[in-house]
Design a protein around this motif. Structure first.
Motif, PDB file in Angstrom:
ATOM      1  N   ILE A 208       0.848  -1.196   0.000  1.00  0.00           N
ATOM      2  CA  ILE A 208       0.000   0.000   0.000  1.00  0.00           C
ATOM      3  C   ILE A 208       0.883   1.245   0.000  1.00  0.00           C
ATOM      4  O   ILE A 208       1.920   1.286   0.659  1.00  0.00           O
ATOM      5  N   HIS A 209       0.454   2.244  -0.769  1.00  0.00           N
ATOM      6  CA  HIS A 209       1.238   3.484  -0.828  1.00  0.00           C
ATOM      7  C   HIS A 209       0.397   4.716  -1.169  1.00  0.00           C
ATOM      8  O   HIS A 209       0.876   5.832  -1.048  1.00  0.00           O
ATOM      9  N   ARG A 210      -0.851   4.534  -1.580  1.00  0.00           N
ATOM     10  CA  ARG A 210      -1.645   5.679  -2.024  1.00  0.00           C
ATOM     11  C   ARG A 210      -2.071   6.558  -0.845  1.00  0.00           C
ATOM     12  O   ARG A 210      -2.338   6.061   0.248  1.00  0.00           O
ATOM     13  N   PRO A 211      -2.130   7.876  -1.070  1.00  0.00           N
ATOM     14  CA  PRO A 211      -2.486   8.814   0.003  1.00  0.00           C
ATOM     15  C   PRO A 211      -3.760   8.446   0.747  1.00  0.00           C
ATOM     16  O   PRO A 211      -3.838   8.596   1.964  1.00  0.00           O
ATOM     17  N   ALA A 212      -4.771   7.947   0.035  1.00  0.00           N
ATOM     18  CA  ALA A 212      -6.048   7.611   0.676  1.00  0.00           C
ATOM     19  C   ALA A 212      -5.886   6.538   1.744  1.00  0.00           C
ATOM     20  O   ALA A 212      -6.699   6.443   2.668  1.00  0.00           O
ATOM     21  N   ASN A 213      -4.822   5.741   1.637  1.00  0.00           N
ATOM     22  CA  ASN A 213      -4.605   4.665   2.599  1.00  0.00           C
ATOM     23  C   ASN A 213      -3.542   4.967   3.641  1.00  0.00           C
ATOM     24  O   ASN A 213      -3.605   4.424   4.753  1.00  0.00           O
ATOM     25  N   VAL A 214      -2.566   5.789   3.301  1.00  0.00           N
ATOM     26  CA  VAL A 214      -1.414   5.911   4.206  1.00  0.00           C
ATOM     27  C   VAL A 214      -1.186   7.293   4.800  1.00  0.00           C
ATOM     28  O   VAL A 214      -0.403   7.441   5.745  1.00  0.00           O
ATOM     29  N   ASP A 215      -1.852   8.314   4.285  1.00  0.00           N
ATOM     30  CA  ASP A 215      -1.530   9.668   4.752  1.00  0.00           C
ATOM     31  C   ASP A 215      -2.094   9.998   6.133  1.00  0.00           C
ATOM     32  O   ASP A 215      -1.506  10.780   6.880  1.00  0.00           O
ATOM     33  N   ALA A 216      -3.233   9.416   6.468  1.00  0.00           N
ATOM     34  CA  ALA A 216      -3.840   9.686   7.774  1.00  0.00           C
ATOM     35  C   ALA A 216      -3.401   8.602   8.756  1.00  0.00           C
ATOM     36  O   ALA A 216      -3.699   7.418   8.566  1.00  0.00           O
ATOM     37  N   ALA A 217      -2.703   9.020   9.818  1.00  0.00           N
ATOM     38  CA  ALA A 217      -2.105   8.055  10.762  1.00  0.00           C
ATOM     39  C   ALA A 217      -3.151   7.124  11.385  1.00  0.00           C
ATOM     40  O   ALA A 217      -2.947   5.911  11.461  1.00  0.00           O
ATOM     41  N   THR A 221      -3.343   3.062  10.793  1.00  0.00           N
ATOM     42  CA  THR A 221      -3.248   2.176  11.958  1.00  0.00           C
ATOM     43  C   THR A 221      -4.422   1.200  11.984  1.00  0.00           C
ATOM     44  O   THR A 221      -4.248  -0.006  12.224  1.00  0.00           O
ATOM     45  N   ARG A 222      -5.628   1.704  11.727  1.00  0.00           N
ATOM     46  CA  ARG A 222      -6.822   0.843  11.700  1.00  0.00           C
ATOM     47  C   ARG A 222      -6.746  -0.175  10.565  1.00  0.00           C
ATOM     48  O   ARG A 222      -7.101  -1.343  10.734  1.00  0.00           O
ATOM     49  N   THR A 223      -6.290   0.280   9.414  1.00  0.00           N
ATOM     50  CA  THR A 223      -6.166  -0.611   8.256  1.00  0.00           C
ATOM     51  C   THR A 223      -5.227  -1.769   8.572  1.00  0.00           C
ATOM     52  O   THR A 223      -5.550  -2.946   8.325  1.00  0.00           O
ATOM     53  N   MET A 224      -4.083  -1.452   9.153  1.00  0.00           N
ATOM     54  CA  MET A 224      -3.110  -2.494   9.474  1.00  0.00           C
ATOM     55  C   MET A 224      -3.655  -3.446  10.541  1.00  0.00           C
ATOM     56  O   MET A 224      -3.451  -4.656  10.467  1.00  0.00           O
ATOM     57  N   ILE A 318     -12.532  -3.207  -2.844  1.00  0.00           N
ATOM     58  CA  ILE A 318     -13.328  -3.146  -1.616  1.00  0.00           C
ATOM     59  C   ILE A 318     -13.395  -1.740  -1.025  1.00  0.00           C
ATOM     60  O   ILE A 318     -14.036  -1.536   0.007  1.00  0.00           O
ATOM     61  N   GLY A 319     -12.742  -0.760  -1.642  1.00  0.00           N
ATOM     62  CA  GLY A 319     -12.760   0.596  -1.111  1.00  0.00           C
ATOM     63  C   GLY A 319     -11.627   0.834  -0.134  1.00  0.00           C
ATOM     64  O   GLY A 319     -10.794  -0.043   0.123  1.00  0.00           O
ATOM     65  N   THR A 320     -11.595   2.018   0.446  1.00  0.00           N
ATOM     66  CA  THR A 320     -10.495   2.393   1.342  1.00  0.00           C
ATOM     67  C   THR A 320     -10.887   2.376   2.822  1.00  0.00           C
ATOM     68  O   THR A 320     -10.071   2.710   3.675  1.00  0.00           O
ATOM     69  N   SER A 321     -12.102   1.982   3.108  1.00  0.00           N
ATOM     70  CA  SER A 321     -12.519   1.917   4.511  1.00  0.00           C
ATOM     71  C   SER A 321     -11.938   0.681   5.192  1.00  0.00           C
ATOM     72  O   SER A 321     -12.099  -0.437   4.687  1.00  0.00           O
ATOM     73  N   PRO A 322     -11.294   0.836   6.337  1.00  0.00           N
ATOM     74  CA  PRO A 322     -10.786  -0.335   7.069  1.00  0.00           C
ATOM     75  C   PRO A 322     -11.878  -1.338   7.419  1.00  0.00           C
ATOM     76  O   PRO A 322     -11.606  -2.533   7.544  1.00  0.00           O
ATOM     77  N   ASP A 323     -13.122  -0.862   7.532  1.00  0.00           N
ATOM     78  CA  ASP A 323     -14.236  -1.761   7.882  1.00  0.00           C
ATOM     79  C   ASP A 323     -14.515  -2.814   6.811  1.00  0.00           C
ATOM     80  O   ASP A 323     -15.156  -3.834   7.092  1.00  0.00           O
ATOM     81  N   ALA A 324     -14.060  -2.568   5.593  1.00  0.00           N
ATOM     82  CA  ALA A 324     -14.327  -3.508   4.494  1.00  0.00           C
ATOM     83  C   ALA A 324     -13.332  -4.663   4.458  1.00  0.00           C
ATOM     84  O   ALA A 324     -13.542  -5.642   3.729  1.00  0.00           O
ATOM     85  N   ILE A 325     -12.266  -4.568   5.249  1.00  0.00           N
ATOM     86  CA  ILE A 325     -11.196  -5.560   5.163  1.00  0.00           C
ATOM     87  C   ILE A 325     -11.604  -6.910   5.754  1.00  0.00           C
ATOM     88  O   ILE A 325     -11.388  -7.965   5.144  1.00  0.00           O
ATOM     89  N   LYS A 326     -12.213  -6.893   6.931  1.00  0.00           N
ATOM     90  CA  LYS A 326     -12.592  -8.152   7.583  1.00  0.00           C
ATOM     91  C   LYS A 326     -13.533  -8.992   6.719  1.00  0.00           C
ATOM     92  O   LYS A 326     -13.288 -10.194   6.526  1.00  0.00           O
TER      93      LYS A 326
END
Length: 361
Positions: A208-217, A221-224, A318-326
């Motif tokens: 992952i490297h795109r701003p939508a995923n990594v710029d907001a701490a 953190t939630r995504t990881m 699946i989008g950029t929301s961490p809620d979609a990962i599970k």
């Protein structure tokens, strides 16, 4: 026929490589075709060493314009100034640009202003997201291109809707897949595979490297956390992008099954992908490669310029929301992930088709 081949970043060379190979074969067969490989230097990459060009079996660039760094505008301007001098000194019958980096757009503009024809490889792809610099690069390049080499029927339709004439569109397939297919037998096991005692289909690859995923701490953190906690304890191999590494180092994210490694070479990285259970990414090119290799791909983006990897291939957006990962990982581990197929003309022969068209024009 004199052709200038433009590359500005690593993925560009992977797209240019099969075109060079096709040109070399044509030369041996007696065709009067000459090419000049031009690296704009847009991205400085320490791994772009002799080994990189050896892996792809291509010569080092004839020139490196050294236009790295700066803002979008500064880099665009630097590339245009440098490439104008290059093209005046070394005129071409056709300037070939690939992909959608800043160099693609900048060199197209220069070529057209010097009355040189432009061919765009990977023309017509669109995400519809104008917040992405790449989308602007694609749109500007395609607005002044003469010959459009496309990867899919979707790309063809995008160009027709934009007013491009049917006779100027050439559906040839995907040159990235040319490079992938010829290199599969050469994939190289990275040291980390044995060091971590990895087993085939029992680990995941993350990029992952795109701003939508990594710029907001907080979001990163939630995504990881969602990824680490929902892979049933399997190892996660994370070749970290320099941009992500800078942010990541400040967050102190750690887990026993999370293994952060330096960026890898093409042959080693794709060895990891080919043997993985799945890939989690926000890259575009990786979604194409996983489709060919039949590896489930979970893409953390709200849009994609490669919809065929979803409609035909193994990719799910699946989008950029961490809620979609599970839910996505639950689907993966339940065995219900789609098998996928191969898009039309993604057969390793795109460059041959491109060169045949070039020789005619």
């Amino acid at each position: 026929m004199k052709i200038s081949l433009i590359a500005g970043a690593r993925p560009n060379f992977m797209k240019i490589a099969p075109i060079i190979h096709a040109a070399q074969r044509a030369q041996k067969a007696g065709s009067n075709i000459l090419y000049r490989l031009i690296h704009t230097g847009q991205h400085y990459d320490k791994s772009m060493s002799d080994t990189f060009f050896e892996e792809l079996n291509i010569p080092e660039p004839d020139v490196n314009l050294g236009c790295g760094g700066g803002t979008q505008a500064e880099q665009t301007a630097a590339i245009m100034v440098a490439f104008e001098k290059e093209l005046i000194l070394n005129p071409a019958d056709l300037v070939v640009v690939v992909g959608d980096v800043t160099s693609t757009m900048a060199c197209s503009i220069v070529a057209k202003k010097l009355n040189t024809r432009v061919a765009h490889v990977e023309a017509g792809i669109r995400s519809g997201d104008l917040t992405m610099p790449e989308e602007i690069n694609r749109m500007v390049t395609d607005s002044i291109t003469d010959y459009f080499f496309t990867t899919s029927e979707v790309a063809n339709q995008n160009l027709l809707r934009a007013g491009v004439q049917q006779d100027d569109i050439f559906f040839v397939g995907n040159v990235m897949i040319d490079t992938l297919l010829i290199n599969i037998p050469k994939f190289s096991k990275p040291l980390i595979f044995d060091q971590l005692q990895l087993e085939s289909r029992k680990y995941l690859v993350l990029t992952i490297h795109r701003p939508a995923n990594v710029d907001a701490a907080e979001k990163l953190t939630r995504t990881m956390k969602e990824i680490v906690n929902n892979v049933q304890g399997l190892p996660i191999i994370f070749p970290i992008h320099p941009r992500t590494a800078k942010i990541f180092s400040e967050l102190g994210i750690e887990a026993d099954n999370l293994h952060i490694v330096d960026p890898m070479g093409y042959l080693e990285f794709n060895y990891l992908v080919k043997n993985s259970k799945a890939v989690i990414t926000d890259s575009g090119g990786i979604t194409e490669e996983t489709t060919i290799m039949g590896i489930p791909c979970i893409t953390l983006r709200d849009n994609t310029e490669r919809p065929e990897t979803i409609t035909i291939g193994t990719n799910e957006l699946i989008g950029t929301s961490p809620d979609a990962i599970k839910p996505a990982l639950e689907k993966l581990f339940s065995g219900n992930w789609k098998k996928g197929g191969i898009p039309d003309l993604w057969d390793g022969k795109a460059a041959e088709r491109i060169l045949k068209v070039m020789m005619k024009i």
